[in-house]
Write an enzyme that holds these catalytic residues in place. Sequence first.
Site, short mmCIF file in Angstrom:
data_model
loop_
_atom_site.label_atom_id
_atom_site.label_comp_id
_atom_site.label_asym_id
_atom_site.label_seq_id
_atom_site.Cartn_x
_atom_site.Cartn_y
_atom_site.Cartn_z
CG HIS A 277 81.52 62.66 36.27
ND1 HIS A 277 82.53 63.08 37.09
CD2 HIS A 277 82.03 61.65 35.53
CE1 HIS A 277 83.61 62.35 36.84
NE2 HIS A 277 83.33 61.47 35.89
CB SER B 116 86.85 47.69 42.67
OG SER B 116 87.74 48.76 42.48
CG ASP C 194 80.31 54.33 42.37
OD1 ASP C 194 79.53 54.45 41.41
OD2 ASP C 194 81.47 54.79 42.37
C1 GLA Z 1 82.88 57.57 40.34
C2 GLA Z 1 82.21 58.14 41.57
C3 GLA Z 1 80.70 58.20 41.37
C4 GLA Z 1 80.34 58.90 40.06
C5 GLA Z 1 81.14 58.31 38.91
C6 GLA Z 1 80.92 59.05 37.61
O1 GLA Z 1 82.54 56.23 40.19
O2 GLA Z 1 82.48 57.36 42.70
O3 GLA Z 1 80.10 58.83 42.47
O4 GLA Z 1 80.53 60.27 40.17
O5 GLA Z 1 82.52 58.30 39.18
O6 GLA Z 1 79.62 58.90 37.17
#
Ligand code: GLA
Length: 493
Positions: A67, A166, A210
């Site tokens: 996060h 995903s 991601d």
């Molecule tokens: C999800 C969000 C990411 C990140 C993670 C936690 O995957 O899409 O941007 O904040 O949670 O690390």
Amino acid sequence: MTDKLLKIIETDPIARRYLTDNYSGGEQRSATIGRYSTLIRLFQTEFGEKPRIALRAPGRVNLLGGHTDYNGCPVIPIAIDRDIVGALSGRDDAQIVLVNTEPRFSKRMFSVEPEIPPYPTGDWGNYVKAAIQGLVTHFRQSEQELRKGFNMAVSGSVPPAAGMASSSALVVLAAIAFLTVNEREMDRLQLARLLAQAEWYVGTQGGGMDQAISLLGQSGHALKIEFNPYSTLPVAMPKGYRAIVTHSLVFAPKTESAMDKYNRRPIECRLAVALIRQHLSQQLHRSVDVRLIGDLKPELLGMPDDEIYRICLDALPDNRYSYASISNTLNESIEQIQKKYCLKKDGTVFDEPLDGFKLRSRFTHIFTEWKRVLKAVDILKRGEMLIFGELMNEAQVSCRENYEISVPEIDQLVQISLKNGAMGARLTGAGFGGCVVNLVPQENAETFKENMGKYYYQDFARHLLPEGSHWRNFVLDCKSVDGAGEVLFSKYI
Ligand code: GLA
């Protein structure tokens, strides 16, 4: 079709190399060939021709930096050998037609327009729409139209609702598909940044990890990704260790039950920053330009990290804030505060949580996690994996205690992992269920997996195992692979 693909792979060194680089060997390899054949068959049945190209976008496992991304602080994930593959052809009109090898994701069709209305929340087509909307808006800013749609058959091997990104893999796949058929190119870092923002379309206020790792991952490497400003640094993964992912069997779909829980965190962080900014300005007798926790850098504030940390904690003396108490401290109306920091995608205000906004502990997690990522990069470079494992364990405690994104099943899974040879174990992804990533010495990998089966899946979590499935499907031995791109032998298909 499978036989034809097998023949290509046996005879073509590029195809062979591609498979070895992007997937593990053995069973996974034959499963992949089978999956590719199913995908191409589906495309042919639906669209009555062969696809022109196949593209893939990988999921990810985050090792450290939970996060932190939407706070402008770094992360270290790896792109993994579980991906979303799309077989596609461009169309002459502006339609986008999608089919999926997984029957529960039914056919979707929409047009490329300046404003693309979303499907209902949770619909798989929204991840494709998010990417297209993001790119259409971006190119329109420089008065360019991307008009061409495409037909695409999709097949995913990233487990959904597991914290392995995903959804972002699908966003990335849709984006590179759209750019390809419209014959446009974009710098990958710029695209990652654009897509991070574009994915807010689905309603979750995520960060950029991601999309960036799916686009920029490097085989054999973890990627340190900075967001403030964006930059990446590949760090070789020391040989002899495995990143084994174990699913808690608590499913956490980000656009459904977990959406409000997730969005609460960025809102709490924004509120914490507002209080910190005010306090720092008072302490330093000047206005400080802090918009994100990631702006709290020694070089910007002229003081060392430990002092920054102390002053910030002083700015957040309580751990349960209400809109009223924040408004009092900031001397701004509740409405102003809600409008600046607490709006949801539909424009409504985020409800005050019954247990209050927990600003102090949320800040504590992000700040300490940030520093763990920085330490971890040097530790990885030196191959000191015992210490790396300890950092993962500290991160898990902070996720549980401060960020409150763990669940009892994850806590139990972590305990069992550590008793059975993991050097480090922590939840990966957004949390509220999903998966744990375990750092395991190569030589213990098989015993580790067996013991997880024995003590977690066949014992503690037996009642959670979906009917008809085997626990081994929930243990993923991950290999780090390259970011999104063309399926190299797609020209032969
Ligand atoms: C999800 C969000 C990411 C990140 C993670 C936690 O995957 O899409 O941007 O904040 O949670 O690390």
